[in-house]
Motif scaffolding. Sequence first.
Motif, mmCIF file in Angstrom:
data_model
loop_
_atom_site.group_PDB
_atom_site.id
_atom_site.type_symbol
_atom_site.label_atom_id
_atom_site.label_comp_id
_atom_site.label_asym_id
_atom_site.label_seq_id
_atom_site.Cartn_x
_atom_site.Cartn_y
_atom_site.Cartn_z
ATOM 1 N N GLY A 40 -25.542 -13.885 39.246
ATOM 2 C CA GLY A 40 -24.304 -14.087 40.516
ATOM 3 C C GLY A 40 -25.023 -14.958 41.528
ATOM 4 N N GLN A 41 -25.145 -13.265 41.678
ATOM 5 C CA GLN A 41 -25.464 -14.253 43.585
ATOM 6 C C GLN A 41 -26.471 -14.821 43.935
ATOM 7 O OE1 GLN A 41 -26.638 -9.891 44.327
ATOM 8 N NE2 GLN A 41 -24.601 -9.281 44.846
ATOM 9 N N ALA A 42 -27.646 -15.112 43.445
ATOM 10 C CA ALA A 42 -28.457 -16.203 43.488
ATOM 11 C C ALA A 42 -28.331 -17.259 43.699
ATOM 12 C CB ALA A 42 -29.537 -15.363 42.955
ATOM 13 N N ARG A 43 -27.351 -17.075 41.907
ATOM 14 C CA ARG A 43 -27.379 -18.367 41.169
ATOM 15 C C ARG A 43 -26.782 -19.448 42.765
ATOM 16 N NH1 ARG A 43 -23.955 -16.996 37.780
ATOM 17 N NH2 ARG A 43 -26.069 -17.589 36.091
ATOM 18 N N GLU A 44 -25.192 -18.728 43.517
ATOM 19 C CA GLU A 44 -24.164 -19.219 44.204
ATOM 20 C C GLU A 44 -24.581 -19.099 45.478
ATOM 21 O OE1 GLU A 44 -20.768 -16.778 44.594
ATOM 22 O OE2 GLU A 44 -20.220 -16.555 42.998
ATOM 23 N N ASN A 45 -25.384 -18.658 45.988
ATOM 24 C CA ASN A 45 -26.949 -19.030 47.519
ATOM 25 C C ASN A 45 -27.360 -20.185 46.789
ATOM 26 O OD1 ASN A 45 -25.245 -16.288 48.346
ATOM 27 N ND2 ASN A 45 -27.291 -15.548 47.671
ATOM 28 N N ARG A 46 -27.805 -20.549 45.784
ATOM 29 C CA ARG A 46 -28.426 -21.095 46.063
ATOM 30 C C ARG A 46 -28.021 -22.645 45.895
ATOM 31 N NH1 ARG A 46 -30.524 -23.149 39.525
ATOM 32 N NH2 ARG A 46 -28.157 -23.529 39.564
ATOM 33 N N ASP A 47 -27.096 -23.064 45.178
ATOM 34 C CA ASP A 47 -25.669 -24.255 44.930
ATOM 35 C C ASP A 47 -25.414 -24.207 46.338
ATOM 36 O OD1 ASP A 47 -26.222 -24.299 42.428
ATOM 37 O OD2 ASP A 47 -24.600 -23.526 41.879
ATOM 38 N N GLY A 55 -55.203 -23.211 55.863
ATOM 39 C CA GLY A 55 -54.501 -24.108 56.320
ATOM 40 C C GLY A 55 -53.533 -25.645 55.524
ATOM 41 N N ALA A 56 -53.634 -25.134 54.095
ATOM 42 C CA ALA A 56 -52.679 -26.415 53.476
ATOM 43 C C ALA A 56 -51.674 -25.935 53.699
ATOM 44 C CB ALA A 56 -52.918 -25.580 52.194
ATOM 45 N N PHE A 57 -50.735 -27.271 52.852
ATOM 46 C CA PHE A 57 -49.306 -26.963 53.349
ATOM 47 C C PHE A 57 -48.166 -26.764 54.533
ATOM 48 C CE2 PHE A 57 -50.315 -25.057 48.820
ATOM 49 C CZ PHE A 57 -50.262 -26.647 48.474
ATOM 50 N N GLU A 58 -48.974 -27.609 55.559
ATOM 51 C CA GLU A 58 -48.131 -27.170 56.879
ATOM 52 C C GLU A 58 -47.273 -28.774 56.598
ATOM 53 O OE1 GLU A 58 -47.633 -26.776 60.226
ATOM 54 O OE2 GLU A 58 -49.737 -25.872 59.703
ATOM 55 N N GLY A 59 -46.417 -28.933 55.931
ATOM 56 C CA GLY A 59 -45.289 -29.956 55.894
ATOM 57 C C GLY A 59 -44.206 -29.525 55.025
ATOM 58 N N TYR A 60 -45.037 -28.304 54.545
ATOM 59 C CA TYR A 60 -43.924 -27.404 53.639
ATOM 60 C C TYR A 60 -42.671 -26.127 54.571
ATOM 61 C CZ TYR A 60 -45.076 -30.448 49.919
ATOM 62 O OH TYR A 60 -45.327 -30.938 48.596
ATOM 63 N N VAL A 61 -41.554 -25.554 54.819
ATOM 64 C CA VAL A 61 -41.264 -24.551 53.950
ATOM 65 C C VAL A 61 -40.890 -24.104 52.990
ATOM 66 C CG1 VAL A 61 -40.637 -25.248 56.908
ATOM 67 C CG2 VAL A 61 -39.336 -25.148 55.125
ATOM 68 N N ARG A 62 -40.623 -22.794 53.135
ATOM 69 C CA ARG A 62 -40.222 -21.786 52.021
ATOM 70 C C ARG A 62 -38.230 -21.595 52.711
ATOM 71 N NH1 ARG A 62 -41.918 -16.028 49.947
ATOM 72 N NH2 ARG A 62 -40.442 -15.307 51.247
ATOM 73 N N LEU A 63 -37.632 -21.992 51.888
ATOM 74 C CA LEU A 63 -36.032 -21.530 51.902
ATOM 75 C C LEU A 63 -36.045 -20.525 50.862
ATOM 76 C CD1 LEU A 63 -34.549 -24.745 53.007
ATOM 77 C CD2 LEU A 63 -36.081 -22.907 54.004
ATOM 78 N N PRO A 64 -35.889 -19.513 51.134
ATOM 79 C CA PRO A 64 -34.658 -18.499 49.404
ATOM 80 C C PRO A 64 -33.593 -18.251 49.545
ATOM 81 C CG PRO A 64 -35.312 -16.904 52.108
ATOM 82 C CD PRO A 64 -35.912 -17.673 52.093
ATOM 83 N N PHE A 65 -33.323 -18.119 48.198
ATOM 84 C CA PHE A 65 -31.540 -18.020 47.877
ATOM 85 C C PHE A 65 -30.983 -15.981 48.321
ATOM 86 C CE2 PHE A 65 -33.294 -20.023 43.801
ATOM 87 C CZ PHE A 65 -33.628 -21.666 44.868
ATOM 88 N N THR A 66 -31.260 -16.507 50.175
ATOM 89 C CA THR A 66 -30.368 -15.007 50.261
ATOM 90 C C THR A 66 -28.937 -14.714 51.349
ATOM 91 O OG1 THR A 66 -32.252 -15.374 52.233
ATOM 92 C CG2 THR A 66 -32.407 -14.203 50.182
ATOM 93 N N VAL A 67 -28.674 -16.291 51.034
ATOM 94 C CA VAL A 67 -27.301 -16.408 51.736
ATOM 95 C C VAL A 67 -27.187 -17.680 51.608
ATOM 96 C CG1 VAL A 67 -28.812 -15.515 54.728
ATOM 97 C CG2 VAL A 67 -28.768 -18.270 53.822
ATOM 98 N N GLY A 68 -25.423 -17.534 51.780
ATOM 99 C CA GLY A 68 -25.111 -18.618 51.108
ATOM 100 C C GLY A 68 -23.129 -18.615 51.355
ATOM 101 N N GLY A 69 -22.702 -19.806 51.244
ATOM 102 C CA GLY A 69 -21.218 -19.933 52.084
ATOM 103 C C GLY A 69 -21.373 -20.265 53.572
#
Length: 499
Positions: free
Chosen positions: A388-395, A452-466
């Motif tokens: 539930g926490q991860a779902r809310e944070n993702r959205d 050096g692959a994936f220079e045009g990307y970042v990873r965003l985790p579902f650790t924060v919400g609201g």
Amino acid sequence: MAQWTSAVGAAQLARLLNSQQERPAGPGTRRPPAYRALADGVRLLVLEGRVPVAARLPAERELALSLSVSRTTVAAAYEALRSEGFLESRRGAGSWTAVPAGNPLPARGLEPLPPDALGSVIDLGTASLPAPEPWLTRAVQGALEELPPYAHTHGDYPAGLPALRTTLAERYTARGIPTMPEQIMVTTGAMGAIDAICHLFAGRGERIAVESPSYANILQLMREAGARLVPVAMAEGLTGWDTDRWRQVLRDAAPRLAYVVADFHNPTGALADEDQRRRLVDAARSAGTVLVVDETMSELHLDDGLELPRPVCGFDPAGSTVITVGSASKAFWAGMRIGWVRAAPDVIRSLVVARAYADLGTPVLEQLAVNWLLSTGGWEQAVDVRRGQARENRDALVAAVRRELPSWEFEVPHGGLTLWVRTGGLSGSRLAEAGERVGVRVPSGPRFGVDGAFEGYVRLPFTVGGAVADEAAARLAAAARLVETGANGATETPRTFVA
């Protein structure tokens, strides 16, 4: 005496530098001089940990040839790096990378942000959530009640506590995978499990096939073990695994191991379907490759009605091809450093014997706490809260990024803890550096790739919400503006933010 401990060749450094994508300059935007751009590129590679500290850099003439620039440009870049503390030189010994006094050494993986920085920096580096309460406290209390009999022993259980091994075996059996306790070894987290597997199966110089992209910390663990990584590109979007490509790579490269995250892949969030799982196992079996399957995200399905495929080990009834790794760290809490391996009994015996020269065993109290959770129903309750926490944070994060950064592209995964984002042509490495200056910490795409692959990307985790997710997206947008305008030294002061 030379001060460098490793070396970076001219071709390799040129390849890493060329991977740093630059957005075309807009009207009125001033490009930095060539030497400055080169110095900034090397500095970023050092700060990212992609070029280690104390690594000898190529001679000026060699690098100039590889980059097709003048030797004067390289000499000026090296002088700028020396003046800023990122390069040291000695006649006869060459030049090697450094970090200025007071700067932390760059991490090659994704280390947690120090707690004392949490008031001013939003941490999107670590894909972990706070502990689910009251289940953590209850689990520790339950473990303390079970501890006295174990306290009268030496406390070393290289294969894990018998009670926890039995509980884990029963859970696999309940999932339709008949398992005996002799097929389970308890480890210190999933990292400890994979480290043990790599040392047993893939000695220094052995090939290991990995998804591209893949989990940054595991890639670094394998590099430091001396493995030769063989990247296998993921299919576009969340469709996951190109099994024809996997079959070709396994046949041609003949790697000793292959590592996959089939359940809500880190970082893309993709979920392998049953056909992909079956074909991966078949390809590994045909090539004589041991397939290591990381299930740490498997219980973090976030959307109702999602039909989950069978575990990958369900397609290997003989147990000769697949080794499964699980963990309490993602589904429950990262501070609960309990992982496990499920494999054929002879593999488990070999891992246990090898462990005697590593850590001897996993802490008893934490094993008892996880066993309490799994045996009482507390695990299911805690993981349901975690979903539930991860779902809310993702959205919340998805909505905030779409609002603040509409040119960034991503697909919303059905589970896991991570969003893999294409950054509209901006360099992920430069975004990560700019983010540190505006108070948001984000890992760049190259950490999850090979060379050096994936220079045009970042990873965003579902650790924060609201409101924190809103502020994180606003700070990412501020970082993007710094990168777009080429503001190398400008800093936007972050607001202190209390979650």
